[in-house]
Scaffold this active site. Structure first.
Site, PDB file in Angstrom:
ATOM      1  N   ARG A  23       0.817  -1.217   0.000  1.00  0.00           N
ATOM      2  CA  ARG A  23       0.000   0.000   0.000  1.00  0.00           C
ATOM      3  C   ARG A  23       0.847   1.262   0.000  1.00  0.00           C
ATOM      4  O   ARG A  23       0.392   2.323  -0.369  1.00  0.00           O
ATOM      5  CB  ARG A  23      -0.916   0.037   1.221  1.00  0.00           C
ATOM      6  CG  ARG A  23      -1.894  -1.106   1.295  1.00  0.00           C
ATOM      7  CD  ARG A  23      -2.562  -1.142   2.641  1.00  0.00           C
ATOM      8  NE  ARG A  23      -1.559  -1.431   3.660  1.00  0.00           N
ATOM      9  CZ  ARG A  23      -1.769  -1.351   4.970  1.00  0.00           C
ATOM     10  NH1 ARG A  23      -2.932  -0.977   5.428  1.00  0.00           N
ATOM     11  NH2 ARG A  23      -0.801  -1.648   5.820  1.00  0.00           N
ATOM     12  N   ASP A  48       3.505  25.262  15.274  1.00  0.00           N
ATOM     13  CA  ASP A  48       4.013  24.484  14.149  1.00  0.00           C
ATOM     14  C   ASP A  48       4.055  25.404  12.937  1.00  0.00           C
ATOM     15  O   ASP A  48       3.123  26.177  12.714  1.00  0.00           O
ATOM     16  CB  ASP A  48       3.095  23.302  13.820  1.00  0.00           C
ATOM     17  CG  ASP A  48       3.245  22.147  14.786  1.00  0.00           C
ATOM     18  OD1 ASP A  48       4.078  22.220  15.690  1.00  0.00           O
ATOM     19  OD2 ASP A  48       2.512  21.161  14.625  1.00  0.00           O
ATOM     20  N   HIS A  62      19.494  31.282  10.843  1.00  0.00           N
ATOM     21  CA  HIS A  62      18.622  32.041  11.738  1.00  0.00           C
ATOM     22  C   HIS A  62      18.705  31.506  13.157  1.00  0.00           C
ATOM     23  O   HIS A  62      18.910  30.318  13.368  1.00  0.00           O
ATOM     24  CB  HIS A  62      17.160  31.940  11.282  1.00  0.00           C
ATOM     25  CG  HIS A  62      16.943  32.392   9.881  1.00  0.00           C
ATOM     26  ND1 HIS A  62      15.981  31.840   9.082  1.00  0.00           N
ATOM     27  CD2 HIS A  62      17.552  33.334   9.132  1.00  0.00           C
ATOM     28  CE1 HIS A  62      16.002  32.429   7.900  1.00  0.00           C
ATOM     29  NE2 HIS A  62      16.953  33.331   7.898  1.00  0.00           N
ATOM     30  N   LYS A  71      13.522  23.680  18.761  1.00  0.00           N
ATOM     31  CA  LYS A  71      12.587  23.257  17.728  1.00  0.00           C
ATOM     32  C   LYS A  71      12.886  21.842  17.291  1.00  0.00           C
ATOM     33  O   LYS A  71      13.991  21.330  17.449  1.00  0.00           O
ATOM     34  CB  LYS A  71      12.575  24.217  16.546  1.00  0.00           C
ATOM     35  CG  LYS A  71      13.894  24.502  15.909  1.00  0.00           C
ATOM     36  CD  LYS A  71      13.740  25.622  14.882  1.00  0.00           C
ATOM     37  CE  LYS A  71      15.061  26.220  14.506  1.00  0.00           C
ATOM     38  NZ  LYS A  71      14.912  27.341  13.600  1.00  0.00           N
ATOM     39  N   HIS A 118      20.224  28.028  12.670  1.00  0.00           N
ATOM     40  CA  HIS A 118      19.694  26.951  11.845  1.00  0.00           C
ATOM     41  C   HIS A 118      19.508  27.448  10.419  1.00  0.00           C
ATOM     42  O   HIS A 118      19.081  28.581  10.203  1.00  0.00           O
ATOM     43  CB  HIS A 118      18.338  26.503  12.418  1.00  0.00           C
ATOM     44  CG  HIS A 118      17.642  25.488  11.595  1.00  0.00           C
ATOM     45  ND1 HIS A 118      16.457  25.747  10.939  1.00  0.00           N
ATOM     46  CD2 HIS A 118      17.958  24.213  11.298  1.00  0.00           C
ATOM     47  CE1 HIS A 118      16.071  24.663  10.294  1.00  0.00           C
ATOM     48  NE2 HIS A 118      16.967  23.721  10.481  1.00  0.00           N
ATOM     49  N   ASP A 142      15.092  38.196  16.538  1.00  0.00           N
ATOM     50  CA  ASP A 142      15.677  37.521  15.379  1.00  0.00           C
ATOM     51  C   ASP A 142      17.179  37.755  15.287  1.00  0.00           C
ATOM     52  O   ASP A 142      17.658  38.880  15.445  1.00  0.00           O
ATOM     53  CB  ASP A 142      15.036  38.023  14.081  1.00  0.00           C
ATOM     54  CG  ASP A 142      13.643  37.488  13.859  1.00  0.00           C
ATOM     55  OD1 ASP A 142      13.212  36.599  14.613  1.00  0.00           O
ATOM     56  OD2 ASP A 142      12.985  37.966  12.913  1.00  0.00           O
ATOM     57  N   ASP A 167      18.337  37.308   4.383  1.00  0.00           N
ATOM     58  CA  ASP A 167      19.493  36.420   4.501  1.00  0.00           C
ATOM     59  C   ASP A 167      20.702  36.981   3.754  1.00  0.00           C
ATOM     60  O   ASP A 167      21.839  36.827   4.192  1.00  0.00           O
ATOM     61  CB  ASP A 167      19.144  35.021   4.000  1.00  0.00           C
ATOM     62  CG  ASP A 167      18.171  34.311   4.932  1.00  0.00           C
ATOM     63  OD1 ASP A 167      17.996  34.767   6.084  1.00  0.00           O
ATOM     64  OD2 ASP A 167      17.580  33.306   4.504  1.00  0.00           O
TER      65      ASP A 167
END
Length: 181
Positions: A23, A48, A62, A71, A118, A142, A167
């Site tokens: 399946r 989330d 970041h 996280k 990250h 940030d 970035d």
């Protein structure tokens, strides 16, 4: 589900065990009891989030100042080259980075403790990355460091196809080190 510690203290890789049959497959992508055995209180996760990126897109590096954020990261579709940089000034591995491949074949989850930068690069035509985060987003906290900072010397596997303005304008690792004290 196996859990593999990283060379960077606190970073864990959760490796589900997918069951394949005619399946398709079934896998448990997260288990609070397994997380608890490794010191993670799943009830602390507050939001989330999900991103979708095309091949070569790079997001990061970041992080968060203040209390930071922990996280749990996974790639639900496609594959990414995921990088963590230890930005905890009191850590024996401060300034070191580690990379992981996260994909929709192995379903690995990466636990990122507070105090890390990250970033990731999409390796497939499309890559969906899901994040379960233990702190509400506060833009005032940030942090960003350039993905190509020579002091970090991160080897990204593909040429960069797209990079956000934020970035592209990120500061240097040296500047962040000064700011962290």
């Amino acid at each position: 589900m196996r859990v593999v510690p990283s060379e960077l203290r606190g970073v864990l890789l959760f490796l589900p065990e997918p069951r394949h049959d005619r399946r398709g497959l079934f896998t448990r992508t997260f288990d609070t009891a397994v997380a608890a055995r490794h010191g993670i209180d799943a009830s602390t996760f507050r939001q989330d989030s999900q991103s979708r990126s095309r091949r070569g897109v790079l997001r990061g590096l970041h992080g968060r100042s203040g209390r930071g954020e922990s996280k749990l990261v996974r790639c639900a579709r496609g594959a990414v080259h995921d990088v963590l940089v230890d930005a905890r000034p009191d850590s024996a591995t401060f300034g070191r980075h580690v990379a992981f491949r996260l994909d929709d074949q192995d379903f690995a989850h990466l636990f990122v403790p507070a105090g890390f930068l990250h970033g990731f690069q999409a390796l497939t035509d499309e890559a969906d990355v899901c994040y379960r985060i233990d702190a509400e987003h506060d833009p005032a906290e940030d942090l960003a460091v350039r993905y190509d900072d020579p002091q970090l010397a991160i080897d990204w596997p593909l040429p960069i196809s797209v990079l956000s303005e934020r970035d592209g304008a990120a500061g240097s690792w040296a500047d962040l080190r000064v700011a962290l004290g």
